[in-house]
Design a protein around this motif. Structure first.
Motif, PDB file in Angstrom:
ATOM      1  N   GLU A  66       0.804  -1.386  -0.038  1.00  0.00           N
ATOM      2  CA  GLU A  66       0.097  -0.019   0.128  1.00  0.00           C
ATOM      3  C   GLU A  66       0.774   1.229  -0.234  1.00  0.00           C
ATOM      4  O   GLU A  66       0.376   2.174  -0.488  1.00  0.00           O
ATOM      5  CB  GLU A  66      -0.991  -0.042   1.226  1.00  0.00           C
ATOM      6  N   THR A  67       2.028   1.206   0.639  1.00  0.00           N
ATOM      7  CA  THR A  67       2.840   2.389   0.692  1.00  0.00           C
ATOM      8  C   THR A  67       4.295   2.129   0.732  1.00  0.00           C
ATOM      9  O   THR A  67       4.716   0.988   1.110  1.00  0.00           O
ATOM     10  CB  THR A  67       2.723   3.444   1.933  1.00  0.00           C
ATOM     11  N   SER A  68       5.141   3.039   0.078  1.00  0.00           N
ATOM     12  CA  SER A  68       6.588   2.963  -0.004  1.00  0.00           C
ATOM     13  C   SER A  68       7.188   3.584   1.228  1.00  0.00           C
ATOM     14  O   SER A  68       8.404   3.291   1.383  1.00  0.00           O
ATOM     15  CB  SER A  68       7.000   3.450  -1.158  1.00  0.00           C
ATOM     16  N   ALA A  69       6.579   4.158   2.208  1.00  0.00           N
ATOM     17  CA  ALA A  69       7.071   4.669   3.168  1.00  0.00           C
ATOM     18  C   ALA A  69       7.138   3.855   4.413  1.00  0.00           C
ATOM     19  O   ALA A  69       6.533   2.748   4.651  1.00  0.00           O
ATOM     20  CB  ALA A  69       6.002   5.826   3.799  1.00  0.00           C
ATOM     21  N   VAL A  70       8.147   3.926   5.447  1.00  0.00           N
ATOM     22  CA  VAL A  70       8.148   3.356   6.659  1.00  0.00           C
ATOM     23  C   VAL A  70       7.192   4.109   7.621  1.00  0.00           C
ATOM     24  O   VAL A  70       7.332   5.317   7.503  1.00  0.00           O
ATOM     25  CB  VAL A  70       9.519   3.322   7.031  1.00  0.00           C
ATOM     26  N   THR A  71       6.668   3.495   8.253  1.00  0.00           N
ATOM     27  CA  THR A  71       5.648   4.163   9.382  1.00  0.00           C
ATOM     28  C   THR A  71       6.272   4.053  10.564  1.00  0.00           C
ATOM     29  O   THR A  71       6.442   2.900  11.145  1.00  0.00           O
ATOM     30  CB  THR A  71       4.289   3.487   9.268  1.00  0.00           C
ATOM     31  N   VAL A  72       6.256   5.187  11.380  1.00  0.00           N
ATOM     32  CA  VAL A  72       7.039   5.267  12.784  1.00  0.00           C
ATOM     33  C   VAL A  72       5.951   5.782  13.719  1.00  0.00           C
ATOM     34  O   VAL A  72       5.568   6.844  13.357  1.00  0.00           O
ATOM     35  CB  VAL A  72       8.340   6.160  12.521  1.00  0.00           C
ATOM     36  N   ILE A  73       5.607   5.264  14.487  1.00  0.00           N
ATOM     37  CA  ILE A  73       4.706   5.533  15.569  1.00  0.00           C
ATOM     38  C   ILE A  73       5.433   5.535  17.077  1.00  0.00           C
ATOM     39  O   ILE A  73       5.749   4.383  17.592  1.00  0.00           O
ATOM     40  CB  ILE A  73       3.469   4.709  15.580  1.00  0.00           C
ATOM     41  N   ALA A  74       5.563   6.781  17.659  1.00  0.00           N
ATOM     42  CA  ALA A  74       6.147   6.800  19.151  1.00  0.00           C
ATOM     43  C   ALA A  74       4.903   7.107  19.904  1.00  0.00           C
ATOM     44  O   ALA A  74       4.356   8.233  19.874  1.00  0.00           O
ATOM     45  CB  ALA A  74       7.310   7.453  19.270  1.00  0.00           C
ATOM     46  N   ARG A  75       4.733   6.470  21.021  1.00  0.00           N
ATOM     47  CA  ARG A  75       3.632   6.468  21.999  1.00  0.00           C
ATOM     48  C   ARG A  75       4.043   6.944  23.400  1.00  0.00           C
ATOM     49  O   ARG A  75       4.916   5.909  23.819  1.00  0.00           O
ATOM     50  CB  ARG A  75       2.454   5.472  21.989  1.00  0.00           C
ATOM     51  N   ILE A  76       3.726   7.734  23.920  1.00  0.00           N
ATOM     52  CA  ILE A  76       4.182   8.213  25.263  1.00  0.00           C
ATOM     53  C   ILE A  76       2.808   8.366  26.343  1.00  0.00           C
ATOM     54  O   ILE A  76       1.940   9.285  25.855  1.00  0.00           O
ATOM     55  CB  ILE A  76       5.071   9.414  25.481  1.00  0.00           C
ATOM     56  N   LEU A  77       2.853   7.590  27.444  1.00  0.00           N
ATOM     57  CA  LEU A  77       1.659   7.947  28.197  1.00  0.00           C
ATOM     58  C   LEU A  77       1.788   9.142  28.754  1.00  0.00           C
ATOM     59  O   LEU A  77       2.626  10.023  28.937  1.00  0.00           O
ATOM     60  CB  LEU A  77       1.858   6.926  29.359  1.00  0.00           C
TER      61      LEU A  77
END
Length: 143
Positions: A66-77
């Motif tokens: 679907e995408t050529s991008a790398v998905t980066v998700i950082a979650r902080i409480l």
């Protein structure tokens, strides 16, 4: 801030910690233990600790059909935001993207997350609603 310890999900403890953070930050898309376990085979899932205290988690998804991008998700409480943990975790994840196009997906109601992404050069590409959801996600791309 003490030194952030980032650990790849590798056992039940880290798996449950990752799930806890994800489900608190993204309450509209709760994941079961089995769903998290399945994701460990496709994505890099990590948890972040301040000493022994769980403060966040991250996901790095490789490019897909679907995408050529790398998905980066950082979650902080929420209790640990604005202490530098998000910056450290985000930079750690960004290194894994290896110069690729980078995108992220943030629940629109997570104002802190959207603000953090914008501060780091992300721009909105699309807002979308998953089936059955009432709160949209914002897809953002690093520009």
């Amino acid at each position: 801030m003490s030194e952030l310890r980032i650990v790849r999900v590798h056992d039940e403890v880290t798996l449950l910690d990752w799930q806890r953070v994800h489900n608190e930050i993204v309450p509209t898309a709760h994941l079961s233990v089995d769903e998290v376990r399945e994701r460990t085979g496709r994505h890099v899932l990590e948890v972040a600790y301040d000493g022994e205290v769980l403060v966040g988690c991250s996901t790095v998804r490789p490019p897909s059909e679907e995408t050529s991008a790398v998905t980066v998700i950082a979650r902080i409480l929420p209790a640990y935001r604005r202490q530098g943990f998000g910056e450290t975790l985000y930079q750690h994840c960004l290194q894994q993207a290896e110069g690729a196009i980078v995108e992220t997906h943030i629940l629109a109601s997570n104002v802190d997350g959207v603000r953090f992404a914008e501060k780091h050069g992300f721009a909105e590409v699309e807002t979308y609603l998953l089936p059955g959801d009432t709160v949209p996600f914002v897809e953002m791309r690093l520009g």
